[in-house]
Design a protein around this motif. Structure first.
Motif, PDB file in Angstrom:
ATOM      1  N   ARG A 126       0.716  -1.117   0.013  1.00 20.23           N
ATOM      2  CA  ARG A 126      -0.042   0.083   0.043  1.00 20.23           C
ATOM      3  C   ARG A 126       0.984   1.113   0.060  1.00 20.23           C
ATOM      4  NH1 ARG A 126      -4.080  -0.881   4.727  1.00 20.23           N
ATOM      5  NH2 ARG A 126      -2.203  -1.551   5.933  1.00 20.23           N
ATOM      6  N   ILE A 151       4.862  -0.301 -10.990  1.00 22.07           N
ATOM      7  CA  ILE A 151       3.609  -1.039 -10.879  1.00 22.07           C
ATOM      8  C   ILE A 151       4.311  -2.348 -11.211  1.00 22.07           C
ATOM      9  CG2 ILE A 151       1.493  -1.803 -11.793  1.00 22.07           C
ATOM     10  CD1 ILE A 151       1.232   1.442 -12.635  1.00 22.07           C
ATOM     11  N   ARG A 205      -2.517   8.085  -7.638  1.00 23.10           N
ATOM     12  CA  ARG A 205      -3.376   8.319  -8.984  1.00 23.10           C
ATOM     13  C   ARG A 205      -2.717   7.533 -10.150  1.00 23.10           C
ATOM     14  NH1 ARG A 205      -3.547  10.679 -13.783  1.00 23.10           N
ATOM     15  NH2 ARG A 205      -1.831  11.748 -13.389  1.00 23.10           N
ATOM     16  N   SER A 207      -0.434   5.015  -9.576  1.00 25.47           N
ATOM     17  CA  SER A 207      -0.030   3.562  -9.175  1.00 25.47           C
ATOM     18  C   SER A 207      -1.182   2.954  -8.800  1.00 25.47           C
ATOM     19  CB  SER A 207       0.810   3.590  -8.132  1.00 25.47           C
ATOM     20  OG  SER A 207       0.062   4.107  -6.607  1.00 25.47           O
ATOM     21  N   GLY A 208      -2.357   3.516  -8.528  1.00 18.88           N
ATOM     22  CA  GLY A 208      -3.526   2.850  -8.073  1.00 18.88           C
ATOM     23  C   GLY A 208      -3.552   2.055  -6.765  1.00 18.88           C
ATOM     24  N   GLN A 209      -2.701   2.369  -5.942  1.00 21.72           N
ATOM     25  CA  GLN A 209      -2.511   1.853  -4.760  1.00 21.72           C
ATOM     26  C   GLN A 209      -3.346   2.302  -3.574  1.00 21.72           C
ATOM     27  OE1 GLN A 209       1.676   2.919  -4.734  1.00 21.72           O
ATOM     28  NE2 GLN A 209       2.286   1.173  -3.648  1.00 21.72           N
ATOM     29  N   GLU A 210      -3.889   1.581  -2.769  1.00 26.94           N
ATOM     30  CA  GLU A 210      -4.441   1.856  -1.433  1.00 26.94           C
ATOM     31  C   GLU A 210      -3.619   3.013  -0.618  1.00 26.94           C
ATOM     32  OE1 GLU A 210      -6.630   0.202   2.579  1.00 26.94           O
ATOM     33  OE2 GLU A 210      -5.919  -1.164   0.869  1.00 26.94           O
TER      34      GLU A 210
END
Length: 222
Positions: A126, A151, A205, A207-210
Motif C-alpha cells: 500500500r 507497478i 493516482r 499507481s492505483g495503490q490503496e
C-alpha cells in the motif's frame, strides 16, 4: 563509463526479460533540475528507474551498501555507484539533514534526483504517508516534481525472497508539478504538508495503490 556499461548490459537484459512498459517519459525535461518522486515497494525500484530514464538519476542510499569488505564489497560499491546511488549515513543523528542537503546539491547542479517520499519500502504494497523532505527540496530549489509509479516490481522482488522473478513491470510518469506559488515558504509546516500530500495524491493516482494515512516506518514497527 561504468554507468554507461551498466546501463547497456543490464538495460538490454531487463528489456529482454521484463519488457517494461514506460508511460509518460516525455514529462521528464531533457535538461535542468528535476525531482522524480514515486512509490517504493521493493529493492529493484531504483534499478528500473535508473535504466529506464535517459538522464542519469541520482538517489540517496545507505552508506553500508558501499562500505563492505573484500571482493563482494568492492563489487557492490561499483554497482551502486554506477547505478547513481549517493551513499549517506541515514542512521546518524543528522542523517535526514545530510540527505536533504545532498539532494539540494544535486538539483542545484541541474541534475535529476530520485526520491521516495514514504522514506522506506512499503511493508504491504500500500502507499503510505509522505515525509516532507520532498516539499523542502522543491521549495528550496524551484525544481519541478515529476511523480512516478512503479507497478509490478513487488512481484519481481517479493519481500524476503532471494533471486528476482520474471513479471511484467510498468513505470508510469505524471505531468510535472510546479510549486513556485509557495516560493520562500519552505519553513511553513502547513505548506510543506500540503505540497507533500499533493505529490502523494498524484503518485496514488498513477499507481492505483490503496493509501494509508500513516508513516510506513510506524506501520513496520507495529
Amino acid at each position: 563509463m561504468s554507468r554507461i556499461l551498466l546501463k547497456a548490459f543490464l538495460g538490454l537484459l531487463m528489456r529482454v526479460l521484463y519488457r517494461p512498459k514506460v508511460e509518460g517519459a516525455e514529462h521528464i525535461a531533457e535538461s535542468g533540475p528535476v525531482i522524480l518522486a514515486g512509490n517504493h515497494t521493493t529493492f529493484v525500484d531504483s534499478l528500473f528507474l535508473a535504466l529506464i530514464v535517459k538522464r542519469q538519476v541520482l538517489f540517496i542510499g545507505k552508506d553500508e551498501y558501499v562500505t563492505g569488505k573484500g571482493l563482494k564489497g568492492r563489487l557492490m560499491a561499483w554497482f551502486f555507484g554506477a547505478s547513481g546511488m549517493i551513499p549517506v549515513d541515514r542512521d546518524g543523528g543528522n542523517g535526514g539533514v545530510a540527505a536533504l542537503m545532498t539532494g539540494r546539491r544535486v538539483l542545484e547542479e541541474g541534475r535529476v534526483f530520485g526520491i521516495y517520499p514514504e522514506g522506506t519500502r512499503s511493508p504491504d504494497g500500500r502507499l503510505y504517508r509522505g515525509r516532507t523532505g520532498i516539499a523542502r527540496l522543491t521549495l528550496m530549489t524551484g525544481a519541478p516534481v515529476v511523480p512516478f509509479a512503479m507497478i509490478g516490481t513487488e512481484k519481481v522482488q517479493p519481500s524476503g525472497k532471494g533471486l528476482p522473478r520474471i513479471a511484467p513491470v510498468t513505470v508510469r510518469f505524471g505531468e510535472p508539478l510546479d510549486f513556485s506559488r509557495y516560493e520562500g515558504m519552505d519553513r511553513d509546516r502547513y505548506v510543506l504538508r500540503a505540497v507533500t500530500d499533493e505529490v502523494m495524491s498524484e503518485v496514488m493516482r498513477l499507481s492505483g495503490q490503496e493509501y494509508v494515512d500513516m508513516y510506513a516506518t510506524k506501520a513496520k514497527a507495529a
